[in-house]
Design an enzyme around this catalytic site. Structure first.
Site, PDB file in Angstrom:
ATOM      1  N   TYR A   3       7.272  -9.765   6.757  1.00  0.00           N
ATOM      2  CA  TYR A   3       7.229  -8.328   6.978  1.00  0.00           C
ATOM      3  C   TYR A   3       7.811  -7.986   8.345  1.00  0.00           C
ATOM      4  O   TYR A   3       7.814  -8.817   9.261  1.00  0.00           O
ATOM      5  CB  TYR A   3       5.786  -7.823   6.945  1.00  0.00           C
ATOM      6  CG  TYR A   3       5.167  -7.682   5.577  1.00  0.00           C
ATOM      7  CD1 TYR A   3       5.156  -6.458   4.914  1.00  0.00           C
ATOM      8  CD2 TYR A   3       4.574  -8.768   4.947  1.00  0.00           C
ATOM      9  CE1 TYR A   3       4.572  -6.320   3.659  1.00  0.00           C
ATOM     10  CE2 TYR A   3       3.990  -8.644   3.694  1.00  0.00           C
ATOM     11  CZ  TYR A   3       3.999  -7.417   3.064  1.00  0.00           C
ATOM     12  OH  TYR A   3       3.423  -7.287   1.813  1.00  0.00           O
ATOM     13  N   ASP A  62       0.822  -1.204   0.000  1.00  0.00           N
ATOM     14  CA  ASP A  62       0.000   0.000   0.000  1.00  0.00           C
ATOM     15  C   ASP A  62       0.860   1.259   0.000  1.00  0.00           C
ATOM     16  O   ASP A  62       2.076   1.202   0.222  1.00  0.00           O
ATOM     17  CB  ASP A  62      -0.906   0.021   1.239  1.00  0.00           C
ATOM     18  CG  ASP A  62      -2.001  -1.030   1.174  1.00  0.00           C
ATOM     19  OD1 ASP A  62      -2.347  -1.462   0.061  1.00  0.00           O
ATOM     20  OD2 ASP A  62      -2.511  -1.417   2.251  1.00  0.00           O
TER      21      ASP A  62
END
Length: 284
Positions: free
Chosen positions: A124, A63
Site C-alpha cells: 500500500y 474500505d
C-alpha cells in the site's frame, strides 16, 4: 479446506484498479450501496448475458474511500461462458463499467491460484502533505492534509521498530476468531519534490485498519506530539491506544499484490489458511 475449482468451471484472474471516492468499499453488503465488487459482478453478468452472478474473490478488501491501482481478484466461470467470451471480455467490461473502475487483464489462472490466499504480500501507499496551504485541489481525493509540519526522518526512525513479525492487535480493529499476527516487511516514508510524503507499507497481509492506524501513529511522531519510540511501545502493549488515530481513508491506495511462482501457488494457498501464532507461543 478444499479450494478445487468445480467441474465444468474455469478460474479466471482479473487485474483491476479503482478510485474509491464514490464506493462504499470493496465488499457487497445489504442496503444497495455502491461497491466495487457489486459493480464488477453486475458488469460480468451483463456482458456474458448470464442469469446468475459469478462471485469475485479479492486479494485484499478495501474500505470505503480507499483506492486501488494493483488489485487482484478471481472468479469461477462456466467453461462454456469463458470459451465464448474470453477474447472479448476485457473490451466489453470497459464499455460497461463506470469510469472510476477498470479491469486491465483477464486471463485463466494457473493451477492452485487463489487471489486472496496465494498472495505473499500486499503493498500500500499512503500519501500526505503538510503544505500550510493545504492539498492541491486536483489531488484532494488521494492525499491527506496534515496541518502540522512533519519530520520524515523521525517517522522513519519510529517505523524501523515496527518491522518484522508481531501481533499488531494494538493497530487493528479486532474481528472475532481472526488473528492479528502479521509480518510487516516494509514501512518507509519519502518526501517527494512536490512536498507530498508517500509512506510505503508492505506486509504478508493486513488486518482491519492496520495501515491507517500505523500511519496515524507515525504522524504523531512526525509532528512532535510523541517520541520516536512511542509506536513501538503501543505495539508491545498489545491493546488499542486512544491516542492512535485511524487516519482518513482517501490517502490510501493498494498499489500491488505479490504472488509466488506458479508451482508454489497451491502450497502458499494452504499455508495462508492456517491460523498463525508467534514463535514460542503455546497453549499454557
Amino acid at each position: 479446506m478444499s479450494d478445487e475449482v468445480q467441474p465444468g468451471f474455469v478460474r479466471v484472474r482479473l487485474d483491476l484498479s479503482y478510485d474509491g471516492t464514490d464506493f462504499h468499499g470493496w465488499a457487497k453488503h445489504a442496503g444497495g450501496r455502491r461497491t466495487v465488487q457489486g459493480e464488477i459482478e453486475d458488469a460480468l453478468r451483463t456482458v456474458t448475458r448470464s442469469g446468475e452472478t459469478f462471485e469475485l474473490t479479492v486479494a485484499g478488501r478495501t474500505d470505503a474511500g480507499v483506492h486501488a491501482r494493483g488489485q487482484v481478484a478471481h472468479v469461477e466461470l462456466p467453461l462454456a461462458v469463458w470459451g465464448e467470451h474470453r477474447g472479448k471480455l476485457l473490451k466489453r467490461l470497459a464499455g460497461r463499467l463506470s469510469k472510476d473502475v477498470r479491469v486491465w487483464a483477464v486471463r485463466e489462472a494457473p493451477s492452485g491460484f487463489d487471489a486472496r490466499f496465494s498472495a505473499i504480500w500486499r503493498r500500500y501507499a499512503y500519501r500526505v502533505t503538510d503544505n500550510p496551504g493545504g492539498v492541491d485541489p486536483l489531488l484532494r481525493n488521494h492525499v491527506l492534509w496534515h496541518d502540522w509540519p512533519l519530520d520524515v526522518d523521525a517517522m522513519n526512525e519510529a517505523a524501523r521498530f515496527l518491522l518484522g513479525e508481531h501481533d499488531f492487535a494494538a493497530y487493528c480493529k479486532r474481528r472475532e476468531g481472526a488473528t492479528t499476527i502479521r509480518t510487516l516487511q516494509q514501512l518507509s516514508l519519502v518526501r517527494g519534490d512536490d512536498g507530498i510524503i508517500t509512506a510505503t507499507v508492505r506486509a504478508d497481509a493486513f488486518c482491519h485498519n492496520m495501515v491507517r492506524s500505523l500511519i496515524g501513529a507515525l504522524l504523531f511522531v512526525g509532528d512532535g506530539h510523541r517520541a520516536s519510540d512511542w509506536p513501538a511501545k503501543v505495539l508491545a502493549a498489545g491493546v488499542r491506544d486512544s491516542a492512535v488515530h485511524v487516519v482518513r481513508p482517501h490517502g490510501l491506495t493498494l498499489e500491488e499484490v505479490g504472488y509466488p511462482a506458479d508451482e508454489l501457488l497451491a502450497e502458499r494457498n494452504r499455508q495462508a489458511r492456517n491460523k498463525r501464532t508467534l514463535p514460542g507461543a503455546g497453549c499454557c
